[in-house]
Design a protein around this motif. Sequence first.
Motif, short mmCIF file in Angstrom:
data_model
loop_
_atom_site.label_atom_id
_atom_site.label_comp_id
_atom_site.label_asym_id
_atom_site.label_seq_id
_atom_site.Cartn_x
_atom_site.Cartn_y
_atom_site.Cartn_z
N PRO A 1 0.81 -1.23 0.00
CA PRO A 1 0.00 0.00 0.00
C PRO A 1 0.83 1.27 0.00
CG PRO A 1 -0.90 -1.60 1.55
CD PRO A 1 0.40 -2.15 1.08
N GLY A 2 1.86 1.33 0.82
CA GLY A 2 2.67 2.53 0.88
C GLY A 2 3.33 2.86 -0.44
N ALA A 3 3.80 1.85 -1.17
CA ALA A 3 4.45 2.08 -2.45
C ALA A 3 3.42 2.40 -3.53
CB ALA A 3 5.26 0.85 -2.85
N ALA A 4 2.28 1.71 -3.50
CA ALA A 4 1.25 1.96 -4.52
C ALA A 4 0.71 3.38 -4.42
CB ALA A 4 0.13 0.93 -4.37
N LEU A 5 0.54 3.90 -3.19
CA LEU A 5 0.04 5.25 -3.03
C LEU A 5 1.09 6.29 -3.41
CD1 LEU A 5 -1.86 4.87 0.38
CD2 LEU A 5 -2.86 5.12 -1.89
N CYS B 1 9.03 -4.59 -4.46
CA CYS B 1 8.61 -3.39 -5.18
C CYS B 1 9.81 -2.73 -5.87
CB CYS B 1 7.97 -2.39 -4.23
SG CYS B 1 6.55 -3.04 -3.31
N TYR B 2 9.45 -1.87 -6.84
CA TYR B 2 10.43 -1.06 -7.57
C TYR B 2 11.53 -1.95 -8.16
CZ TYR B 2 8.04 2.74 -5.19
OH TYR B 2 7.07 3.60 -4.73
N LYS B 3 11.08 -2.88 -8.97
CA LYS B 3 12.03 -3.80 -9.60
C LYS B 3 12.77 -3.10 -10.73
CE LYS B 3 9.30 -7.93 -8.54
NZ LYS B 3 8.62 -9.13 -9.08
N THR B 4 13.98 -3.57 -10.96
CA THR B 4 14.78 -3.04 -12.05
C THR B 4 14.41 -3.74 -13.36
OG1 THR B 4 16.55 -4.65 -11.68
CG2 THR B 4 16.66 -2.57 -10.46
N GLU B 5 15.09 -3.36 -14.41
CA GLU B 5 14.83 -3.97 -15.71
C GLU B 5 15.10 -5.46 -15.69
OE1 GLU B 5 16.47 -3.52 -20.34
OE2 GLU B 5 17.14 -2.16 -18.74
N VAL C 1 12.92 -2.40 -3.02
CA VAL C 1 12.19 -2.32 -1.76
C VAL C 1 11.53 -3.67 -1.53
CG1 VAL C 1 10.35 -1.19 -0.46
CG2 VAL C 1 11.77 0.16 -2.01
N VAL C 2 11.81 -4.27 -0.39
CA VAL C 2 11.27 -5.60 -0.06
C VAL C 2 10.69 -5.54 1.34
CG1 VAL C 2 11.81 -8.03 0.28
CG2 VAL C 2 12.98 -6.75 -1.52
N GLN C 3 9.48 -6.11 1.50
CA GLN C 3 8.86 -6.21 2.83
C GLN C 3 8.55 -7.67 3.11
OE1 GLN C 3 4.67 -4.82 4.16
NE2 GLN C 3 6.04 -3.15 4.82
N VAL C 4 9.03 -8.14 4.24
CA VAL C 4 8.87 -9.54 4.65
C VAL C 4 8.04 -9.57 5.93
CG1 VAL C 4 10.07 -11.67 5.25
CG2 VAL C 4 11.11 -10.08 3.64
N GLN C 5 7.05 -10.42 5.98
CA GLN C 5 6.20 -10.59 7.16
C GLN C 5 6.53 -11.94 7.80
OE1 GLN C 5 3.99 -8.34 8.25
NE2 GLN C 5 3.98 -6.95 6.49
N TYR C 6 6.91 -11.91 9.07
CA TYR C 6 7.14 -13.17 9.79
C TYR C 6 7.18 -12.87 11.29
CZ TYR C 6 12.04 -11.84 10.56
OH TYR C 6 13.17 -11.20 10.94
N ALA C 7 6.81 -13.89 12.06
CA ALA C 7 6.82 -13.81 13.53
C ALA C 7 6.02 -12.62 14.04
CB ALA C 7 8.25 -13.76 14.06
N GLY C 8 4.92 -12.27 13.37
CA GLY C 8 4.05 -11.20 13.85
C GLY C 8 4.60 -9.81 13.63
N LYS C 9 5.63 -9.64 12.85
CA LYS C 9 6.14 -8.30 12.59
C LYS C 9 6.58 -8.21 11.14
CE LYS C 9 10.96 -9.12 13.97
NZ LYS C 9 12.06 -8.67 14.85
N VAL D 1 12.91 -3.57 3.79
CA VAL D 1 14.29 -3.28 3.39
C VAL D 1 14.23 -2.24 2.27
CG1 VAL D 1 16.47 -4.22 2.54
CG2 VAL D 1 14.99 -5.62 4.01
N LEU D 2 14.79 -1.08 2.53
CA LEU D 2 14.82 0.01 1.56
C LEU D 2 16.23 0.12 1.00
CD1 LEU D 2 13.48 2.45 0.18
CD2 LEU D 2 14.05 3.81 2.21
N GLY D 3 16.38 -0.12 -0.30
CA GLY D 3 17.70 -0.16 -0.91
C GLY D 3 18.30 1.19 -1.23
N SER D 4 17.61 2.28 -0.95
CA SER D 4 18.12 3.61 -1.26
C SER D 4 17.84 4.54 -0.10
CB SER D 4 17.48 4.16 -2.54
OG SER D 4 17.84 5.51 -2.74
#
Length: 418
Positions: A169-173, A198-202, A208-216, A220-223
């Motif tokens: 949602p945060g990236a789509a908005l 998100c924000y994949k290269t060619e 930008v990667v978001q991982v959900q595990y262990a309730g949290k 990871v923001l690459g920039s």
Amino acid sequence: MVTQTPPAGARNGQNGGRNGGQGAEPSARQVAGRRWRSARGVVAVILAMVLIALVLAALRPSTSPQALDPTSPKRDGGRALAEIVRQNGTPVTVARDADDAVRKSGPGTVMVVTRTERLTGEDLTRLADAQVDLLLVRPTSFALADLAPRVRRGGATFEDAADPGCSLPGAALAGPVALHEAETYEVTPSATGSVTACYKTEYGGPRVVQVQYAGKSVTVLGSASPLTNRRLTEEGNAALAMNLLAPNGGGAGSSVVWLVPDIPEEGTGAGQQSLGDLMPFGVKLFLLQLLVVVLLVALWRGRRLGPVVAEALPVVVRSAETVEGRSRLYRAGHARDRASDALRSGARERLVPLLGLPRSSAQDPSAAQEIVTAVAHRTPYDETYVGAALYGPEPLDDAGLIALSDVLDDLERQVRES
């Protein structure tokens, strides 16, 4: 075309003139030329070192010690974003070490973790055990291994703008953002926990990667660009940064703990960085370009290789002149070892056919005794004398080299006449 051979007297006069010219004092230009030829190697090494120093200085990262600090108004600081988040009702607390950050965290807290190269192994363990959502900004490979084990660093990329291309949602908005220099990531699939890239290269590497595990959740923001004062107003950077820091729009119950670790004291085990973490993007790009240049030069030079082609000589050089020129080179280099080897090799090449032995045995060390025995039978000399002449040590001086030449000529004459 007919060329006349000059008489002997004329040739002797010419040789005498050349020899006399060699004895003359060299000119200043010749002396300068010799000095330049002897020193050009050192000059080339010094210039190469200066060039490398300039390249490293130009590619040195321009980040300041206050980079990504929410209290810093500098271009690479994060004060503007922190103030915007506060104005929207989400408190922002600054922490300078991992213990303080964990103590200030609670339900609904998003912990922004920057400058992970300053975190020790114990700090990473505390952050991994904390039940709080994490936002990792350009983490090192060691930080990823402890805080987001399913995410690995891919490679660096540089693009001005990128579309989200995901359902986060945060990236789509936020829409397109200007990430500029960014790291890409590789995600290992797992049966437990969801992953959003998100924000994949060619080439498919997300930044930008978001991982959900262990309730949290661990994002990871690459920039670092969306969080800095300089880049905050570009594209959708401000929207993406605010959505990642306050994913539900902020408000009551939400808070942000911004961890900017201080430089640890010596001996605390910090500085866990791999070689890839230490190399700036410019250095990586320079090494890649250097590798491409080396490969292109190798291919260019490789195309020049081919079968040996026999060609007619542009001029005919008399054998006597060739021998004289080579002998002068040997004498100038004091190469009595090479000269004696050439004399002995030539003598063996001429003696072997006269002895009825195969030509390949002339340069075969295993056939040395056979050649010495055969020569001794055809001459009045014993095997010790013949062996010293054909396979002996290097002459001590020029007189010894001349004596060796006379001995070899005598052996060859004796064999021919026998």
